[in-house]
Write a protein that holds these residues in place. Structure first.
Motif, PDB file in Angstrom:
ATOM      1  N   LYS A  74      -2.402 -12.541  10.307  1.00  0.00           N
ATOM      2  CA  LYS A  74      -3.158 -11.500  11.015  1.00  0.00           C
ATOM      3  C   LYS A  74      -2.901 -10.122  10.398  1.00  0.00           C
ATOM      4  CE  LYS A  74      -3.141 -13.910  15.485  1.00  0.00           C
ATOM      5  NZ  LYS A  74      -2.591 -13.907  16.867  1.00  0.00           N
ATOM      6  N   ILE A  75      -1.641  -9.863  10.085  1.00  0.00           N
ATOM      7  CA  ILE A  75      -1.287  -8.569   9.483  1.00  0.00           C
ATOM      8  C   ILE A  75      -1.938  -8.415   8.115  1.00  0.00           C
ATOM      9  CG2 ILE A  75       0.636  -7.242   8.524  1.00  0.00           C
ATOM     10  CD1 ILE A  75       2.373  -8.384  10.796  1.00  0.00           C
ATOM     11  N   LYS A  76      -1.940  -9.503   7.330  1.00  0.00           N
ATOM     12  CA  LYS A  76      -2.541  -9.440   5.999  1.00  0.00           C
ATOM     13  C   LYS A  76      -4.024  -9.118   6.074  1.00  0.00           C
ATOM     14  CE  LYS A  76      -1.119  -9.867   2.578  1.00  0.00           C
ATOM     15  NZ  LYS A  76      -0.589  -8.785   1.703  1.00  0.00           N
ATOM     16  N   GLU A  77      -4.707  -9.678   7.063  1.00  0.00           N
ATOM     17  CA  GLU A  77      -6.139  -9.392   7.231  1.00  0.00           C
ATOM     18  C   GLU A  77      -6.363  -7.907   7.500  1.00  0.00           C
ATOM     19  OE1 GLU A  77      -7.646 -11.892  10.271  1.00  0.00           O
ATOM     20  OE2 GLU A  77      -7.382 -13.752   9.126  1.00  0.00           O
ATOM     21  N   LYS A  78      -5.526  -7.316   8.341  1.00  0.00           N
ATOM     22  CA  LYS A  78      -5.663  -5.893   8.645  1.00  0.00           C
ATOM     23  C   LYS A  78      -5.363  -5.041   7.421  1.00  0.00           C
ATOM     24  CE  LYS A  78      -4.511  -6.265  13.563  1.00  0.00           C
ATOM     25  NZ  LYS A  78      -3.539  -5.887  14.620  1.00  0.00           N
ATOM     26  N   GLN A  79      -4.336  -5.434   6.654  1.00  0.00           N
ATOM     27  CA  GLN A  79      -3.969  -4.673   5.456  1.00  0.00           C
ATOM     28  C   GLN A  79      -5.081  -4.707   4.427  1.00  0.00           C
ATOM     29  OE1 GLN A  79      -0.268  -6.534   4.338  1.00  0.00           O
ATOM     30  NE2 GLN A  79       0.958  -5.032   5.450  1.00  0.00           N
ATOM     31  N   GLU A  80      -5.748  -5.849   4.303  1.00  0.00           N
ATOM     32  CA  GLU A  80      -6.847  -5.967   3.346  1.00  0.00           C
ATOM     33  C   GLU A  80      -7.998  -5.072   3.745  1.00  0.00           C
ATOM     34  OE1 GLU A  80      -7.692 -10.100   3.248  1.00  0.00           O
ATOM     35  OE2 GLU A  80      -5.856 -10.633   2.192  1.00  0.00           O
ATOM     36  N   ASP A  81      -8.194  -4.891   5.059  1.00  0.00           N
ATOM     37  CA  ASP A  81      -9.275  -4.033   5.537  1.00  0.00           C
ATOM     38  C   ASP A  81      -8.947  -2.552   5.329  1.00  0.00           C
ATOM     39  OD1 ASP A  81     -10.702  -6.232   6.318  1.00  0.00           O
ATOM     40  OD2 ASP A  81     -10.011  -6.178   8.396  1.00  0.00           O
ATOM     41  N   ASN A  82      -7.663  -2.198   5.519  1.00  0.00           N
ATOM     42  CA  ASN A  82      -7.280  -0.786   5.497  1.00  0.00           C
ATOM     43  C   ASN A  82      -6.949  -0.258   4.105  1.00  0.00           C
ATOM     44  OD1 ASN A  82      -7.536  -0.742   8.268  1.00  0.00           O
ATOM     45  ND2 ASN A  82      -5.382  -1.224   8.649  1.00  0.00           N
ATOM     46  N   GLY A  83      -6.572  -1.163   3.186  1.00  0.00           N
ATOM     47  CA  GLY A  83      -6.175  -0.706   1.854  1.00  0.00           C
ATOM     48  C   GLY A  83      -4.817  -0.034   1.917  1.00  0.00           C
ATOM     49  N   GLY A  84      -4.553   0.941   1.045  1.00  0.00           N
ATOM     50  CA  GLY A  84      -3.265   1.621   1.043  1.00  0.00           C
ATOM     51  C   GLY A  84      -3.271   2.766   0.063  1.00  0.00           C
ATOM     52  N   ASN A  85      -2.155   3.502   0.033  1.00  0.00           N
ATOM     53  CA  ASN A  85      -2.015   4.627  -0.872  1.00  0.00           C
ATOM     54  C   ASN A  85      -1.727   4.124  -2.278  1.00  0.00           C
ATOM     55  OD1 ASN A  85      -0.132   6.665  -2.346  1.00  0.00           O
ATOM     56  ND2 ASN A  85      -1.235   7.870  -0.835  1.00  0.00           N
ATOM     57  N   TYR A  86      -2.552   4.512  -3.225  1.00  0.00           N
ATOM     58  CA  TYR A  86      -2.463   3.971  -4.587  1.00  0.00           C
ATOM     59  C   TYR A  86      -1.113   4.260  -5.229  1.00  0.00           C
ATOM     60  CZ  TYR A  86      -3.338   3.416  -9.582  1.00  0.00           C
ATOM     61  OH  TYR A  86      -3.241   3.044 -10.905  1.00  0.00           O
ATOM     62  N   TYR A  87      -0.680   5.505  -5.209  1.00  0.00           N
ATOM     63  CA  TYR A  87       0.559   5.864  -5.898  1.00  0.00           C
ATOM     64  C   TYR A  87       1.784   5.282  -5.199  1.00  0.00           C
ATOM     65  CZ  TYR A  87      -1.761   8.872  -9.247  1.00  0.00           C
ATOM     66  OH  TYR A  87      -2.544   9.329 -10.282  1.00  0.00           O
ATOM     67  N   ASN A  88       1.748   5.226  -3.869  1.00  0.00           N
ATOM     68  CA  ASN A  88       2.864   4.589  -3.167  1.00  0.00           C
ATOM     69  C   ASN A  88       2.979   3.116  -3.556  1.00  0.00           C
ATOM     70  OD1 ASN A  88       3.494   6.951  -1.876  1.00  0.00           O
ATOM     71  ND2 ASN A  88       2.495   6.415   0.049  1.00  0.00           N
ATOM     72  N   THR A  89       1.834   2.468  -3.701  1.00  0.00           N
ATOM     73  CA  THR A  89       1.833   1.065  -4.117  1.00  0.00           C
ATOM     74  C   THR A  89       2.400   0.915  -5.518  1.00  0.00           C
ATOM     75  OG1 THR A  89      -0.091   0.569  -2.736  1.00  0.00           O
ATOM     76  CG2 THR A  89       0.395  -0.967  -4.522  1.00  0.00           C
ATOM     77  N   MET A  90       1.969   1.780  -6.435  1.00  0.00           N
ATOM     78  CA  MET A  90       2.462   1.712  -7.810  1.00  0.00           C
ATOM     79  C   MET A  90       3.969   1.938  -7.865  1.00  0.00           C
ATOM     80  SD  MET A  90       0.076   0.840  -9.825  1.00  0.00           S
ATOM     81  CE  MET A  90       1.096   1.061 -11.277  1.00  0.00           C
ATOM     82  N   ILE A  91       4.461   2.889  -7.099  1.00  0.00           N
ATOM     83  CA  ILE A  91       5.892   3.183  -7.083  1.00  0.00           C
ATOM     84  C   ILE A  91       6.678   1.995  -6.542  1.00  0.00           C
ATOM     85  CG2 ILE A  91       7.646   4.606  -5.946  1.00  0.00           C
ATOM     86  CD1 ILE A  91       5.641   6.948  -6.202  1.00  0.00           C
ATOM     87  N   SER A  92       6.130   1.332  -5.527  1.00  0.00           N
ATOM     88  CA  SER A  92       6.829   0.184  -4.945  1.00  0.00           C
ATOM     89  C   SER A  92       6.927  -0.974  -5.925  1.00  0.00           C
ATOM     90  CB  SER A  92       6.116  -0.280  -3.667  1.00  0.00           C
ATOM     91  OG  SER A  92       4.890  -0.936  -3.967  1.00  0.00           O
ATOM     92  N   ARG A  93       6.008  -1.048  -6.872  1.00  0.00           N
ATOM     93  CA  ARG A  93       6.010  -2.160  -7.835  1.00  0.00           C
ATOM     94  C   ARG A  93       7.070  -2.004  -8.907  1.00  0.00           C
ATOM     95  NH1 ARG A  93      -0.524  -2.438  -9.033  1.00  0.00           N
ATOM     96  NH2 ARG A  93      -1.149  -3.227  -6.983  1.00  0.00           N
ATOM     97  N   LEU A  94       7.446  -0.772  -9.197  1.00  0.00           N
ATOM     98  CA  LEU A  94       8.284  -0.510 -10.377  1.00  0.00           C
ATOM     99  C   LEU A  94       9.725  -0.178 -10.007  1.00  0.00           C
ATOM    100  CD1 LEU A  94       5.686   1.672 -12.294  1.00  0.00           C
ATOM    101  CD2 LEU A  94       6.341  -0.680 -12.851  1.00  0.00           C
ATOM    102  N   ASP A  95      10.623  -0.544 -10.878  1.00  0.00           N
ATOM    103  CA  ASP A  95      12.032  -0.231 -10.720  1.00  0.00           C
ATOM    104  C   ASP A  95      12.307   1.177 -11.236  1.00  0.00           C
ATOM    105  OD1 ASP A  95      15.009  -1.460 -10.528  1.00  0.00           O
ATOM    106  OD2 ASP A  95      14.822  -0.230 -12.335  1.00  0.00           O
ATOM    107  N   GLY A  96      13.005   1.969 -10.439  1.00  0.00           N
ATOM    108  CA  GLY A  96      13.261   3.354 -10.810  1.00  0.00           C
ATOM    109  C   GLY A  96      14.081   3.489 -12.080  1.00  0.00           C
TER     110      GLY A  96
END
Length: 388
Positions: free
Chosen positions: A323-345
């Motif tokens: 259910k949560i995944k369905e809502k997330q797919e509808d809402n999208g997200g912040n592009y740069y926050n997503t990119m930062i979360s993917r990478l190791d500092g």
């Protein structure tokens, strides 16, 4: 422009078919492949290019004389035997390949820059005492027994542990897609995480399509593998209790103790003393900043609940996740926050330093991080990287 016909070896076509899931090709494409194999038709270059795109198999593979040998050692370390992993998806394969490139780059960088090996890697090899391993990991990560109280929720707890691992030199990457291709989603039914153990550049990859609670468990589980010095491809759905190796049982037990210390758990369970066992599990999951499945498993191991209750918690968690995944797919997200979360500092900062001294090109940095010039500069700045 006339069609360009190409000669593709039948054994290559058969190899391609063995690499893919049965339902990803349309009927028209399947009919063409049958005709190519029986010799009644010859494929055009455009058709092979189209097949390459749809199967995510590199175009160059189609023009080989013999099928390529893709030996993926990591698959030998999967947590549980799986028919699905007997034929891993191209999404998983390509993700493993990309993490190998990052690991190799980081290892070469650290070797050239004079880094020592990381003391935590394999320091608990051949140790099978849960308490001893737990104490060592807590000491190395500077965690007290109730570290979770420093976090307000499960997501903060994940980031807290991730920061501590990065401080030890461990690379932590996370994504829910292959590279930057949003059409190539990673499947948690295939894998939740994996770890490649290396003395200079151990790397943990977390499947970001998972729930917050599951990500935290996976992160600590893979960290335990680094301390005991063994690779892992974590594909356990948490509802499987039989058929796991002694190594996995050990890693699960240490992970549980790091997240939900047994003595504290029993005291909290007895304090709550609710007649509704599911409410107790929910309350304790909030207290320990973890998923309800982790609490349910702890409760089962401590004989507080039976298998039926545990199974119900798992089923409910899966339903809520969907259910949560369905809502997330509808809402999208912040592009740069997503990119930062993917990478190791640490990895990004090392890239920046390597660029500055002329060791690494910008092009290679973009390739390793799946970014563009604009995106890399912004992400690097947010992660503390300096570019001259």
């Amino acid at each position: 422009m006339p069609s360009v016909y190409v000669n593709i070896k039948p054994e290559i076509i058969n190899w391609v078919l063995n690499q893919i899931q049965d339902d990803i090709l349309e009927e028209n494409m399947i009919n063409n492949i049958k005709a190519w194999l029986n010799g009644t038709k010859t494929p055009t270059f455009n058709q092979i290019e189209d097949l390459s795109r749809k199967t995510n198999i590199p175009l160059g593979y189609f023009f080989l004389q013999t099928p390529p040998e893709e030996k993926i050692d990591l698959l030998e370390y999967r947590t549980i035997d799986s028919i699905q992993l007997a034929k891993p998806s191209r999404n998983l394969i390509d993700t493993i390949y990309h993490m190998e490139r990052i690991r190799d780059w980081m290892k070469d960088y650290r070797l050239e820059m004079g880094f020592d090996i990381l003391p935590v890697v394999g320091c608990m090899e051949n140790v099978d005492d849960i308490s001893t391993i737990t104490k060592r990991i807590r000491n190395d990560l500077e965690l007290n027994e109730t570290w979770y109280e420093l976090c307000s929720n499960t997501r903060e707890a994940f980031n807290f542990i991730r920061d501590r691992l990065e401080a030890c030199g461990i690379i932590v990457m996370m994504s829910g897609i292959v590279g930057s291709n949003t059409h190539r989603l990673l499947d948690i039914n295939e894998f939740r995480a994996f770890v490649m153990v290396d003395k200079w550049a151990p790397i943990i990859f977390i499947n970001a399509t998972d729930s917050d609670g599951a990500r935290l468990f996976s992160l600590l589980h893979e960290a335990v593998h680094i301390w005991i010095g063994k690779d892992d491809l974590f594909n356990d759905r948490y509802d499987i209790t039989n058929g796991v190796s002694s190594t996995e049982k050990l890693c699960n037990a240490v992970t549980a103790e790091l997240m939900v210390p047994k003595d504290i758990f029993i005291n909290k369970w007895n304090e709550i003393n609710e007649t509704d066992v599911f409410d107790t599990i929910t309350r304790l999951a909030k207290y320990f900043r973890c998923g309800e499945v982790v609490i349910a498993r702890r409760a089962k191991d401590c004989n507080k609940i039976n298998q039926d209750v545990y199974n119900h918690v798992v089923e409910t968690a899966i339903e809520n996740y969907n259910k949560i995944k369905e809502k997330q797919e509808d809402n999208g997200g912040n592009y740069y926050n997503t990119m930062i979360s993917r990478l190791d500092g640490c990895f990004v900062r090392a890239l920046c330093e390597s660029i500055n001294i002329g060791r690494t090109s910008y092009t290679e940095a973009y390739r390793l991080t799946n970014t563009s010039p604009k995106t890399f500069a912004e992400v690097a700045q947010r992660l503390g990287g300096m570019l001259w």
